[in-house]
Design an enzyme around this catalytic site. Structure first.
Site, mmCIF file in Angstrom:
data_model
loop_
_atom_site.group_PDB
_atom_site.id
_atom_site.type_symbol
_atom_site.label_atom_id
_atom_site.label_comp_id
_atom_site.label_asym_id
_atom_site.label_seq_id
_atom_site.Cartn_x
_atom_site.Cartn_y
_atom_site.Cartn_z
ATOM 1 C CB CYS A 1 -0.839 -0.129 1.248
ATOM 2 S SG CYS A 1 -0.082 0.166 2.856
HETATM 3 C C1 RB5 Z 1 -3.894 5.120 0.465
HETATM 4 O O1 RB5 Z 1 -4.029 6.802 0.182
HETATM 5 C C2 RB5 Z 1 -2.992 4.856 1.652
HETATM 6 O O2 RB5 Z 1 -3.717 5.632 2.897
HETATM 7 C C3 RB5 Z 1 -2.928 3.785 1.747
HETATM 8 O O3 RB5 Z 1 -2.300 3.014 0.607
HETATM 9 C C4 RB5 Z 1 -1.638 3.123 2.945
HETATM 10 O O4 RB5 Z 1 -0.594 3.949 2.957
HETATM 11 C C5 RB5 Z 1 -2.462 2.966 4.304
HETATM 12 O O5 RB5 Z 1 -1.585 2.598 5.083
#
Ligand code: RB5
Length: 156
Positions: free
Chosen positions: A74
């Site tokens: 993420c």
């Molecule tokens: C998405 O914008 C972001 O919040 C997600 O990818 C991640 O970093 C969350 O932990």
């Protein structure tokens, strides 16, 4: 530390949200070129997707025994790792450099690694993934007892 001779024999699960999509695509290409087989759980585009949904799906696929290991990406690697760790039987750790990835396998027996698509570049992410995929858990040591205690918290 023993070398994992079967490192490339198992299919590796990989998944991301939109923030991890670009890095996931790069890792798919680079790890496949390196001889790994991967199953892609998406995201399949830059369209926003909630990281807990992907984290849960991939974690359940690992917990069920369908996959031995998975890579989750993420923005930071943290949210999707938190989500994965809510699934019974998952030991997921977010790593930003190869040493932590290596030790998270050797000492903690992580079965999922989290990587931040907005944190590390493609080359470093590849080295992190390789350390995760090619390091065995040191099961014949004190680390077995400690990981057993983690698993007990999970009812495993
Ligand atoms: C998405 O914008 C972001 O919040 C997600 O990818 C991640 O970093 C969350 O932990």
């Amino acid at each position: 530390m023993t070398e994992n001779k079967n490192a490339k024999s198992a299919v590796i699960a990989i998944g991301s949200d939109h923030a991890g999509f670009s890095l996931k695509q790069s890792l798919l290409e680079d790890l496949r070129a390196d001889g790994y087989e991967l199953h892609d759980f998406g995201a399949y585009s830059l369209d926003p997707v909630d990281y807990p949904d992907v984290g849960r799906e991939v974690a359940e696929a690992v917990a069920s025994g369908r996959f031995e290991k998975a890579i989750l990406i993420c923005g930071t690697g943290i949210g999707i790792t938190i989500a994965a760790n809510k699934v019974k039987g998952i030991r997921a750790g977010a790593c930003s450099e190869p040493y932590s990835a290596k030790m998270a396998r050797a000492d903690n027996n992580i079965n999922i690694i989290g990587i931040g698509g907005r944190v590390v570049g493609v080359g470093l992410a590849f080295e992190i993934a390789k350390a995760f995929l090619e390091t065995d858990f040191e099961a014949a040591t004190r680390h077995k007892r400690r990981v057993n205690k983690i698993n007990a918290l999970d009812g495993c």
